[in-house]
Design a protein around this motif. Sequence first.
Motif, mmCIF file in Angstrom:
data_model
loop_
_atom_site.group_PDB
_atom_site.id
_atom_site.type_symbol
_atom_site.label_atom_id
_atom_site.label_comp_id
_atom_site.label_asym_id
_atom_site.label_seq_id
_atom_site.Cartn_x
_atom_site.Cartn_y
_atom_site.Cartn_z
ATOM 1 N N LEU A 135 107.362 111.192 75.176
ATOM 2 C CA LEU A 135 108.379 110.354 74.532
ATOM 3 C C LEU A 135 108.179 108.892 74.891
ATOM 4 O O LEU A 135 108.299 108.009 74.045
ATOM 5 C CB LEU A 135 109.784 110.805 74.955
ATOM 6 N N LYS A 136 107.865 108.648 76.152
ATOM 7 C CA LYS A 136 107.636 107.269 76.611
ATOM 8 C C LYS A 136 106.453 106.653 75.854
ATOM 9 O O LYS A 136 106.540 105.524 75.385
ATOM 10 C CB LYS A 136 107.361 107.272 78.113
ATOM 11 N N ALA A 186 107.312 105.879 72.235
ATOM 12 C CA ALA A 186 108.217 104.729 72.134
ATOM 13 C C ALA A 186 107.475 103.418 72.353
ATOM 14 O O ALA A 186 107.773 102.411 71.711
ATOM 15 C CB ALA A 186 109.353 104.864 73.144
ATOM 16 N N THR A 187 106.482 103.411 73.258
ATOM 17 C CA THR A 187 105.792 102.167 73.588
ATOM 18 C C THR A 187 104.526 101.945 72.765
ATOM 19 O O THR A 187 104.047 100.826 72.677
ATOM 20 C CB THR A 187 105.412 102.117 75.088
ATOM 21 N N PRO A 230 103.647 103.379 69.211
ATOM 22 C CA PRO A 230 103.902 104.258 68.058
ATOM 23 C C PRO A 230 102.687 104.553 67.182
ATOM 24 O O PRO A 230 102.649 105.577 66.523
ATOM 25 C CB PRO A 230 104.971 103.534 67.257
ATOM 26 N N THR A 234 101.081 107.933 67.203
ATOM 27 C CA THR A 234 101.727 109.025 66.482
ATOM 28 C C THR A 234 100.846 109.538 65.348
ATOM 29 O O THR A 234 100.774 110.744 65.112
ATOM 30 C CB THR A 234 103.090 108.562 65.916
ATOM 31 N N SER A 293 114.317 109.441 63.721
ATOM 32 C CA SER A 293 114.917 109.101 65.012
ATOM 33 C C SER A 293 115.462 110.318 65.757
ATOM 34 O O SER A 293 115.467 110.347 66.978
ATOM 35 C CB SER A 293 116.024 108.063 64.839
#
Length: 153
Positions: free
Chosen positions: A104-105, A108-109, A111, A114, A49
């Motif tokens: 980042l957006k 977050a929306t 994942p 990643t 986090s």
Amino acid sequence: MFSQSVLFLVILFVIGLVAKNQSLLLAVGFLLVIKLVHLDTKVFPYLQSKGINLGVTVITIAVLVPIATGDIGFKQLGEALKSSYAWIALAAGIAVAIIAKYGLKLLATDPHITTALVIGTILAVSLFKGVAVGPLIGAGIAYLVMKVVEVFH
């Protein structure tokens, strides 16, 4: 004996050894030690986090050291701004920060993206002697490309 995650980290460690990449070795070694001493349930959620923010803070500190030591002052800033390259660097810094915001957006929306970004970063670090600052910018670039594809799709 070994979980899938430990095996994956060991493989990444070997890749780091073969590629002679100290950053990858240090990162994977740190994670392996945390996992093997069973602190992973406490440390990993925090790193997941806050890790990007911690990393950006460390990079920012490193970049600001010449100001703190007095090697860069207002005189050097004024001289630099007379250069067209300095203005290009200024614009690039602004663009990268904005692109990272969209990264980042996206993370977050969406994942699951990643995984691809992390693998891409590992490949770049281990095979091309890249520096592992890429996932956030990579996510930002991916976000922008996805938006362009949406326009034409």
